[in-house]
Enzyme design. Structure first.
Site, PDB file in Angstrom:
ATOM      1  N   SER A  57       0.517  -1.596  -0.166  1.00  0.00           N
ATOM      2  CA  SER A  57      -0.581   0.237  -0.092  1.00  0.00           C
ATOM      3  C   SER A  57       1.513   1.261   0.401  1.00  0.00           C
ATOM      4  O   SER A  57       0.112   2.029  -0.294  1.00  0.00           O
ATOM      5  CB  SER A  57      -1.214   0.000   1.581  1.00  0.00           C
ATOM      6  OG  SER A  57      -0.112  -0.734   1.995  1.00  0.00           O
ATOM      7  N   ASN A 109      -2.406  -2.227  13.132  1.00  0.00           N
ATOM      8  CA  ASN A 109      -3.796  -2.381  13.275  1.00  0.00           C
ATOM      9  C   ASN A 109      -4.206  -1.449  14.133  1.00  0.00           C
ATOM     10  O   ASN A 109      -4.657  -0.174  12.982  1.00  0.00           O
ATOM     11  CB  ASN A 109      -4.183  -3.848  13.737  1.00  0.00           C
ATOM     12  CG  ASN A 109      -3.961  -4.859  12.749  1.00  0.00           C
ATOM     13  OD1 ASN A 109      -3.289  -4.942  11.434  1.00  0.00           O
ATOM     14  ND2 ASN A 109      -4.757  -6.078  13.303  1.00  0.00           N
ATOM     15  N   THR A 163     -41.686  25.121  -8.803  1.00  0.00           N
ATOM     16  CA  THR A 163     -41.698  23.508  -8.858  1.00  0.00           C
ATOM     17  C   THR A 163     -41.972  23.726 -10.041  1.00  0.00           C
ATOM     18  O   THR A 163     -42.353  23.858 -10.682  1.00  0.00           O
ATOM     19  CB  THR A 163     -43.086  23.415  -7.671  1.00  0.00           C
ATOM     20  OG1 THR A 163     -44.178  24.251  -8.939  1.00  0.00           O
ATOM     21  CG2 THR A 163     -42.650  24.657  -6.761  1.00  0.00           C
ATOM     22  N   HIS A 164     -41.843  22.026 -10.190  1.00  0.00           N
ATOM     23  CA  HIS A 164     -41.805  21.001 -11.854  1.00  0.00           C
ATOM     24  C   HIS A 164     -41.064  21.836 -12.557  1.00  0.00           C
ATOM     25  O   HIS A 164     -41.325  21.224 -13.602  1.00  0.00           O
ATOM     26  CB  HIS A 164     -43.152  21.083 -11.846  1.00  0.00           C
ATOM     27  CG  HIS A 164     -44.767  20.569 -10.383  1.00  0.00           C
ATOM     28  ND1 HIS A 164     -44.383  19.174 -10.669  1.00  0.00           N
ATOM     29  CD2 HIS A 164     -44.645  20.588  -9.765  1.00  0.00           C
ATOM     30  CE1 HIS A 164     -45.044  19.402  -9.033  1.00  0.00           C
ATOM     31  NE2 HIS A 164     -45.198  19.673  -8.881  1.00  0.00           N
ATOM     32  N   SER A 175     -15.655  25.882 -27.877  1.00  0.00           N
ATOM     33  CA  SER A 175     -16.382  23.942 -28.490  1.00  0.00           C
ATOM     34  C   SER A 175     -15.256  23.716 -29.511  1.00  0.00           C
ATOM     35  O   SER A 175     -15.239  25.017 -30.046  1.00  0.00           O
ATOM     36  CB  SER A 175     -17.564  23.924 -29.122  1.00  0.00           C
ATOM     37  OG  SER A 175     -17.474  23.860 -30.221  1.00  0.00           O
ATOM     38  N   LYS A 229     -19.993  28.533 -29.366  1.00  0.00           N
ATOM     39  CA  LYS A 229     -20.510  28.182 -27.973  1.00  0.00           C
ATOM     40  C   LYS A 229     -19.301  28.843 -26.659  1.00  0.00           C
ATOM     41  O   LYS A 229     -18.000  28.884 -26.893  1.00  0.00           O
ATOM     42  CB  LYS A 229     -19.512  26.850 -27.732  1.00  0.00           C
ATOM     43  CG  LYS A 229     -20.620  25.750 -28.683  1.00  0.00           C
ATOM     44  CD  LYS A 229     -22.407  25.871 -28.097  1.00  0.00           C
ATOM     45  CE  LYS A 229     -22.552  24.334 -26.906  1.00  0.00           C
ATOM     46  NZ  LYS A 229     -22.793  23.794 -27.213  1.00  0.00           N
ATOM     47  N   ASN A 259     -19.272  27.288 -22.828  1.00  0.00           N
ATOM     48  CA  ASN A 259     -19.617  26.457 -21.880  1.00  0.00           C
ATOM     49  C   ASN A 259     -20.092  26.094 -20.156  1.00  0.00           C
ATOM     50  O   ASN A 259     -18.625  26.671 -20.191  1.00  0.00           O
ATOM     51  CB  ASN A 259     -19.706  24.561 -22.721  1.00  0.00           C
ATOM     52  CG  ASN A 259     -20.092  24.658 -23.726  1.00  0.00           C
ATOM     53  OD1 ASN A 259     -20.888  25.351 -25.017  1.00  0.00           O
ATOM     54  ND2 ASN A 259     -18.949  23.879 -24.930  1.00  0.00           N
ATOM     55  N   GLU A 314     -21.071  21.880 -15.106  1.00  0.00           N
ATOM     56  CA  GLU A 314     -21.394  20.511 -15.440  1.00  0.00           C
ATOM     57  C   GLU A 314     -20.047  19.023 -14.647  1.00  0.00           C
ATOM     58  O   GLU A 314     -21.024  18.470 -14.545  1.00  0.00           O
ATOM     59  CB  GLU A 314     -20.580  20.331 -17.549  1.00  0.00           C
ATOM     60  CG  GLU A 314     -21.905  21.128 -17.807  1.00  0.00           C
ATOM     61  CD  GLU A 314     -22.373  21.115 -18.523  1.00  0.00           C
ATOM     62  OE1 GLU A 314     -23.100  20.927 -20.398  1.00  0.00           O
ATOM     63  OE2 GLU A 314     -20.686  21.133 -19.855  1.00  0.00           O
ATOM     64  N   TYR A 363      -9.519  -7.390  12.326  1.00  0.00           N
ATOM     65  CA  TYR A 363      -8.622  -6.353  11.468  1.00  0.00           C
ATOM     66  C   TYR A 363      -8.936  -7.309   9.857  1.00  0.00           C
ATOM     67  O   TYR A 363      -9.008  -8.482   9.893  1.00  0.00           O
ATOM     68  CB  TYR A 363      -7.250  -5.779  11.650  1.00  0.00           C
ATOM     69  CG  TYR A 363      -6.809  -5.574  10.113  1.00  0.00           C
ATOM     70  CD1 TYR A 363      -6.649  -4.413   9.508  1.00  0.00           C
ATOM     71  CD2 TYR A 363      -6.003  -6.525   9.129  1.00  0.00           C
ATOM     72  CE1 TYR A 363      -6.186  -4.190   8.121  1.00  0.00           C
ATOM     73  CE2 TYR A 363      -5.034  -6.048   7.828  1.00  0.00           C
ATOM     74  CZ  TYR A 363      -5.468  -4.592   7.672  1.00  0.00           C
ATOM     75  OH  TYR A 363      -5.108  -4.205   6.531  1.00  0.00           O
ATOM     76  N   GLN A 409      -7.558  -2.031   3.465  1.00  0.00           N
ATOM     77  CA  GLN A 409      -6.325  -1.436   2.977  1.00  0.00           C
ATOM     78  C   GLN A 409      -7.197  -0.414   2.448  1.00  0.00           C
ATOM     79  O   GLN A 409      -6.488   0.469   1.468  1.00  0.00           O
ATOM     80  CB  GLN A 409      -5.598  -2.398   2.653  1.00  0.00           C
ATOM     81  CG  GLN A 409      -4.147  -1.569   2.063  1.00  0.00           C
ATOM     82  CD  GLN A 409      -2.947  -2.691   2.207  1.00  0.00           C
ATOM     83  OE1 GLN A 409      -2.538  -2.922   2.719  1.00  0.00           O
ATOM     84  NE2 GLN A 409      -2.939  -2.948   0.486  1.00  0.00           N
TER      85      GLN A 409
HETATM   86  N1  ARG Z   1      -0.566  -1.653   4.736  1.00  0.00           N
HETATM   87  C1  ARG Z   1      -1.862  -2.117   6.112  1.00  0.00           C
HETATM   88  C2  ARG Z   1      -3.567  -1.891   5.863  1.00  0.00           C
HETATM   89  O1  ARG Z   1      -3.421  -0.677   5.468  1.00  0.00           O
HETATM   90  C3  ARG Z   1      -1.648  -1.737   7.291  1.00  0.00           C
HETATM   91  C4  ARG Z   1      -2.016  -2.820   8.125  1.00  0.00           C
HETATM   92  C5  ARG Z   1      -1.434  -4.082   8.137  1.00  0.00           C
HETATM   93  N2  ARG Z   1      -2.322  -4.982   8.917  1.00  0.00           N
HETATM   94  C6  ARG Z   1      -2.183  -6.920   9.101  1.00  0.00           C
HETATM   95  N3  ARG Z   1      -2.353  -7.173  10.310  1.00  0.00           N
HETATM   96  N4  ARG Z   1      -1.776  -6.870   7.766  1.00  0.00           N
HETATM   97  O2  ARG Z   1      -4.241  -1.974   6.315  1.00  0.00           O
END
Ligand code: ARG
Length: 453
Positions: free
Chosen positions: A24, A111, A156-157, A278, A284, A286, A291, A318, A323
């Site tokens: 991650s 965790n 309204t509407h 455009s 145009k 826009n 949007e 957990y 993640q």
């Molecule tokens: N990168 C993990 C997350 O974002 C951190 C926690 C990982 N803990 C584990 N027991 N694998 O969730």
């Protein structure tokens, strides 16, 4: 491949595809600051409780500060095969200070660490977003104050209904954004509770002082159940929910801006700096900002749904699925921060075509209710006056005129009780200015409301 911190139990290296899949760091690196702040607080607490020696604590703190500085100056990059930001920082710390670095993670799990980092991160970002929404709201308040007497049709509407003013119309959004700010503040409060000390799921045997580390982080309280502390992400869902409601509100305003900027309405003209052209059609101009904002609301609502679906089936505590919460939250943060500044600029620079709005308010029989109310004041029950007014509208439509064009003679054929004072009673100005009921459109009422903010 560098050795994993958890390699002890394993007899093989992780497969390359799994390594990349699991990591991650490419996205959670954006929480480096919160991760380091959390580690510093944890370290100070370990020293205070006599769990690690003060000399080691000092080295750890120095090391963490140097890592923070080097990341901020660009000297240290996240170009590493560490599994996540937590392991990246810890590995870097040990690289810098040696053995004492290995003591930082005493009494802590990734965790509770990630649960803390996310709360700290969202506390910061929700605060920044609250400021952006407040600024947008202030701009709307200024525009409203300049348009207390800009009469326009209320709908309204999407059919002209009763006359109001632009100030009154914008005040509706001022109210909505006010509640959006309240909701964001609640999110901040819920993020401001420390899960640190929950360990992997079941707390720890070390004599941690959870209140102390929470206080070091400026957090108001600690979570009261270790399982809940590591595994709930309702603060993230609440953030996505508050964000979705805000986006729903800006999306509705966007839709109105798009309609008002059309040649059919011509209520406003967007500034050239906030419009686009455009590639094919030279004429145009826009309303892309509005949007795109309307479109981005779908994306943020999608983030909310993703989080709810992601979390709803997970057994305590957990699970790695969690993640995935991070990128979804980051998307939500990035989208809101990208939406608000151009949207606010578009509103502040748009030209308001007051005459055109007032003309529209005068057409479409928006004063028909007031004509009925006028007859009520002459002693006729409302159900009957509603019918008389409806017949008069029909009469006018057939002749292509408006109610104020009807002569007194003609009026009298519908009700002999109609007098010359009818013209004043059904003028757009009277229709609006008389609606002084709390929350109503009368300029003095709206002015008092805006002044009270
Ligand atoms: N990168 C993990 C997350 O974002 C951190 C926690 C990982 N803990 C584990 N027991 N694998 O969730």
């Amino acid at each position: 491949m560098s050795e994993k911190m958890w390699a002890g139990r394993f007899s093989k290296d992780t497969d390359k595809t799994v390594n990349d899949y699991n990591s991650s760091l490419p996205f959670d690196c954006r929480m480096y600051k919160q991760d380091i702040e959390g580690s510093r607080a944890h370290c100070k607490m370990l020293v205070k409780q006599g769990i690690i020696p003060a000399v080691d604590g000092a080295k750890i703190d120095e090391g963490l500060v140097s890592i923070l500085n080097d990341i901020e100056s660009g000297k240290l990059t996240f170009d590493s095969d560490a599994e996540d930001i937590h392991m990246f920082v810890e590995a870097e710390l040990t690289k810098r200070i040696g053995e004492p670095g290995k003591k930082l993670h005493t009494g802590r799990s990734r965790n509770d660490q990630v649960a803390l980092d996310q709360r700290l991160y969202l506390r910061d970002e929700a605060t920044a977003i609250t400021e952006l929404i407040s600024s947008l709201r202030s701009s709307l308040i200024s525009i409203a104050k300049e348009n207390l007497y800009t009469y326009m049709p209320g709908y309204t509407h999407l059919q002209r209904a009763q006359p109001i003013t632009l100030a009154h119309h914008l005040s509706a959004y001022i109210e909505m954004f006010g509640r959006d700010i309240d909701r964001m503040r609640t999110v901040i409060d819920h993020c401001n509770i420390s899960p640190l000390g929950s360990g992997a799921l079941a707390g720890t045997t070390y004599p941690l002082n959870r209140e102390y580390s929470a206080a070091k982080l400026g957090m108001a309280d600690i979570t009261m159940n270790s399982l809940d502390g590591v595994s709930d992400r309702d603060f993230a869902v609440e953030f996505a929910s508050a964000s979705s409601l805000f986006m729903m509100h800006v999306s509705r305003l966007s839709e109105e801006i798009i309609l008002w900027a059309s040649q059919e309405f011509k209520f406003i003209e967007l500034d050239d700096a906030y419009s686009t052209g455009s590639s094919m059609m030279p004429q145009k101009k826009n309303p892309d900002v509005a949007e795109l904002t309307r479109g981005k609301s779908g994306r943020v609502i999608g983030d909310l749904v993703s989080l709810l679906v992601l979390m709803k089936g997970l057994p305590l505590t957990y699970n790695k699925d969690m993640q995935e919460v991070q990128e979804t939250v980051f998307d939500c943060v990035d989208t809101l921060k990208a939406v608000i500044p151009p949207f606010e600029g578009m509103l502040k620079t748009m030209k308001i075509n007051k005459d055109r709005m007032e003309q529209a308010a005068a057409g479409g029989f928006t004063n028909a209710t007031d004509l009925a109310d006028y007859l009520v004041r002459k002693g006729i029950p409302f159900r009957s006056t509603h019918e008389i007014s409806g017949k008069l509208v029909h009469y006018c439509i057939e002749r292509g005129i408006s109610l104020s064009d009807v002569s007194l003679e003609e009026f009298k054929t519908f009700s002999p009780l109609i007098e010359n004072d009818v013209y004043d009673a059904i003028s757009i100005k009277t229709c609006v200015d008389k609606r002084t009921v709390a929350g109503g459109p009368a300029p003095e009422t709206v002015k008092a409301y805006l002044d009270s903010l």
